[in-house]
Write a protein that holds these residues in place. Structure first.
Motif, PDB file in Angstrom:
ATOM      1  N   ALA A 359       1.011 -65.740 -26.809  1.00 14.44           N
ATOM      2  CA  ALA A 359       1.553 -65.001 -27.951  1.00 14.44           C
ATOM      3  C   ALA A 359       1.272 -65.731 -29.260  1.00 14.44           C
ATOM      4  O   ALA A 359       0.856 -65.114 -30.255  1.00 14.44           O
ATOM      5  N   TYR A 360       1.482 -67.037 -29.268  1.00 17.55           N
ATOM      6  CA  TYR A 360       1.272 -67.814 -30.491  1.00 17.55           C
ATOM      7  C   TYR A 360      -0.203 -67.807 -30.899  1.00 17.55           C
ATOM      8  O   TYR A 360      -0.542 -67.600 -32.072  1.00 17.55           O
ATOM      9  N   THR A 361      -1.094 -68.013 -29.920  1.00 17.78           N
ATOM     10  CA  THR A 361      -2.529 -68.041 -30.216  1.00 17.78           C
ATOM     11  C   THR A 361      -3.018 -66.680 -30.678  1.00 17.78           C
ATOM     12  O   THR A 361      -3.805 -66.571 -31.631  1.00 17.78           O
ATOM     13  N   ALA A 362      -2.570 -65.602 -30.014  1.00 17.37           N
ATOM     14  CA  ALA A 362      -2.990 -64.253 -30.403  1.00 17.37           C
ATOM     15  C   ALA A 362      -2.516 -63.922 -31.819  1.00 17.37           C
ATOM     16  O   ALA A 362      -3.281 -63.375 -32.628  1.00 17.37           O
ATOM     17  N   ALA A 363      -1.269 -64.267 -32.126  1.00 23.62           N
ATOM     18  CA  ALA A 363      -0.744 -64.000 -33.470  1.00 23.62           C
ATOM     19  C   ALA A 363      -1.509 -64.791 -34.524  1.00 23.62           C
ATOM     20  O   ALA A 363      -1.823 -64.266 -35.613  1.00 23.62           O
TER      21      ALA A 363
END
Length: 733
Positions: A359-363
């Motif tokens: 989630a953090y990387t995609a955001a």
């Protein structure tokens, strides 16, 4: 006998651990190229025997080769990169070990090997720490005998028993660690790290393959907007979409090699929905990045320099050239704002199978894409506004006067005058060709801006690094409070995070708060003291961890001190030599006395030590520690800048040939100047970087000019051959 054993510990731990780290950084235990370590030691039989003991160890044969050299010769070999390190033992090493007056040994490292230097120093410190514990126990035994005036006849026997116990633990230290990778794919940390770093740099540089498409001319964009009604934002979105497709096609090339080249046995990949989505987001982010970079450049030729230098700097900040765990904290914080960091994280997830940071990387990738699209749109709009201004200023139509008929004599005279002027113009152009081409280069604002920004960023990065501290975070869990104190008080490259339970250790590793994690079993000390302890330390390795083997040595040094000192106290208290003393003051009091004497010997400077010095520092007496190290690859940046300037010059010369920009008799000279001038600009950039960062040495100057000469010598014939193959009909237009 004690001298032989102690000398074996010195070489096995100091030199052996240094070599162990070096070969790990060079590509793993199966690497055919072993690290060469030079040593200078007194010429006596005991030291020769100790060296032969170390060289005969099977593990040492896998790690390094020892080379006896003269001190000055060895220092020169370290300078030239022929040796990874040089260990110089003092002339009175044996006497110092036996008498307790130890002159420090010197560990010489290359002035340019700051990364390896940090790791080498940490490993050597761990090895010497174990040696100091063993030495202090010998000195403490002698001091206790002197204090109680008994047992002198058993001194040599006790020395042998102490050394035998310590060597038995140290030489079998690898069997205590059970390494478990948290990567579902089972890939090693080295494989995941190098694969993710490779694909990140590959995508950053992929724009060089299709630069002319990405960099559309201002006229083309104006025509699409005015005649076709396609807005600038729509044009930009279209180019980003097609650039994504081109990046995907470029990405297929190494992917096919992975499919058909047998790489799957070494490097596994997990193509889950999340992993595929992250790769697609990475492609969109890189497409937006390429569009933004090319929008800043004057043309696709100068974009080569801008794209290449930005790739080197971003790759360094994102940990693609040096593992992030070894970068100073300030560099890691800067890397958190760069898209390359999250592209690398996406490929790490692909090859490791971990999805905790999805989630953090995609955001982060989505946010970077949006920001780059906005910046690209602003840059495109400003460029088009300049285009409108140029068109308006050029709309003045000049009306040519009617040409009246003139006598033939006047016309002939005008023709002769025109031919004379043409010859004069040709002559002037030939004489001032260098100045003309230099002016053309200086008018390339993106070229000058790129060089200036590289100099400024290099200066800022080096100074920030020197003010920052490099620390490798390691999570560890143990129920032993004394060990917790030892790990908490440790000062060095490794920073221990004490965890309350094994799950917290795993959590820190998975969330990349720690390079690796350690869980020590409750009865670890008793088990090792009893001669067991196999697989008693569980090591959790991150998906792309590269320093686990190095940290193992630091962890074991702390454990060895605790285990050996506890054993020593019991050994003294239960030894028959001190029977009467034990009867008088009691076992616990005798243990306490042994612990106090041991601690005194560890802190009074009587044990063996070493001083780490660079070759340069060895000449002026200065030393370098963990604080103040600068890992910024100055020579890489300068060399890459010169290379990219050369490529830019070659592409410019080829373009001149294609459009027939110069007269036939000026082609060769123009090509030489077109290639040399950007290279000289790259050299000036490198000299400024070295001057501002305090690395303005004869060696670096020679490297810069040598690189420039090599690129020029190779580049000129290369562009001549390419010109003949590609643009034969266009030459001499």
């Amino acid at each position: 006998m004690p001298s032989i054993l102690i000398k074996a510990i010195i070489l096995a731990l100091t030199v052996g651990m240094i070599a162990f780290c070096g070969q790990k950084l060079l590509g793993g235990k199966n690497s055919k190229d072993v690290v060469r370590i030079g040593y200078t030691a007194p010429d006596d039989g005991i030291i020769k025997l100790a060296i032969s003991i170390v060289e005969s160890m099977e593990s040492m044969q896998d790690w390094c080769s020892l080379l006896p050299v003269d001190k000055e010769e060895g220092k020169q070999m370290v300078r030239n990169g022929e040796l990874a390190a040089l260990l110089v033992m003092p002339q009175n090493a044996l006497e110092g070990i036996l008498t307790g007056i130890n002159e420090p040994a010197s560990l010489y490292l290359s002035n340019d090997a700051s990364l390896l230097g940090l790791v080498f120093e940490e490993l050597a410190a761990a090895g010497v720490g174990m040696l100091q514990t063993a030495q202090a126990e010998i000195y403490a035994t002698s001091a206790l005998m002197n204090l109680y005036d008994s047992g002198w006849e058993k001194l040599e026997e006790m020395y042998a028993e102490i050394n035998s116990y310590n060597l038995g633990i140290v030489l079998n230290r690898e069997q205590y660690f059970q390494i478990k990778s948290l990567s579902p794919t089972g890939n090693t940390g080295f494989a995941v790290y190098y694969a993710s770093a490779f694909f990140t740099i590959y995508l950053l540089l992929a724009g060089l393959f299709f630069g002319p498409y990405i960099k559309r001319s201002r006229l083309e964009r104006l025509m699409l907007k005015n005649r076709k009604g396609i807005h600038t934002s729509a044009q930009l979105a279209g180019r980003i979409g097609v650039t994504m497709a081109l990046l995907f096609a470029v990405l297929l090339l190494p992917s096919l090699f992975w499919l058909w080249g047998g790489m799957r046995q070494i490097l596994q990949a997990v193509f889950t929905i999340k992993a595929v989505l992250l790769i697609l987001l990475s492609l969109s982010c890189m497409a937006a990045w390429l569009q933004f970079v090319y929008s800043l450049a004057d043309n696709h030729k100068t974009a080569v320099l801008l794209l290449g230098l930005s790739t080197v700097i971003m790759g360094y900040m994102s940990g693609c050239f040096i593992p992030s765990a070894l970068l100073p904290r300030i560099t890691e914080h800067i890397g958190a704002f760069l898209p390359s960091t999250y592209v690398k994280s996406a490929f790490t997830m692909l090859f490791s199978g971990q999805e905790a940071e999805f989630a953090y990387t995609a955001a982060a990738l989505i946010l970077c894409t949006i920001i780059l699209c906005i910046l690209g749109y602003v840059s495109e709009s400003l460029s088009l506004q300049r285009g409108y201004s140029f068109i308006k200023s050029s709309k003045k139509i000049r009306k040519e006067p009617e040409i009246q008929s003139k006598p033939e004599s006047v016309k002939k005279k005008q023709v002769n005058t025109k031919q004379t002027k043409t010859k004069h113009i040709k002559s002037v152009k030939s004489l001032n060709l260098f100045i003309i081409l230099a002016k053309r280069l200086l008018l390339r604002k993106s070229y000058l801006l790129c060089l200036a920004i590289t100099v400024i960023l290099s200066f800022v990065a080096v100074n920030l690094e020197r003010q920052s501290k490099t620390a490798v975070n390691v999570a560890i869990h143990t129920m032993d409070e004394s060990l917790q104190v030892l790990f908490s008080d440790y000062e060095g490259l490794v920073n221990f995070i004490i965890c309350s339970d094994p799950e917290e250790v795993k959590r820190n590793v998975v969330q990349q708060n720690a390079e690796c994690g350690y869980v020590l079993q409750e009865d670890l000390q008793d088990t090792i003291s009893a001669g067991g302890g196999n697989w008693s330390i569980t090591v959790y390795e991150d998906a792309d961890s590269t320093l686990t083997r190095v940290i193992n040595e630091v962890v074991f040094e702390r454990i060895f001190y605790s285990v050996s000192s506890d054993w020593f106290e019991g050994y003294i208290a239960e030894n028959e030599i001190f029977y009467q003393v034990r009867e008088q003051i009691g076992t616990e009091e005798l243990k306490k006395e042994a612990a106090e004497v041991l601690q005194e010997k560890l802190t009074d400077g009587s044990t063996f030590s070493f001083e780490r010095q660079t070759v340069k520092a060895a000449e002026d007496g200065t030393k370098r520690g963990v604080q103040g190290e600068a890992l910024y690859p100055i020579r890489w940046i300068a060399g890459a800048g010169i290379l990219l300037c050369g490529i830019m010059g070659i592409t410019e010369a080829l373009w001149d040939k294609k459009v027939g920009r110069f007269f036939k008799n000026q082609n060769k000279l123009a090509e030489v100047f077109t290639v040399i001038l950007p290279v000289l600009g790259g050299v000036m950039m490198g000299l400024l970087i070295c001057l501002l960062t305090g690395t303005f040495t004869f060696r670096n100057i020679g490297f810069l000019f040598g690189t420039a000469l090599l690129i020029t010598v190779i580049g000129l014939p290369l562009q001549w051959m390419l010109g003949k193959l590609l643009f034969r009909k266009g030459i001499g237009k």
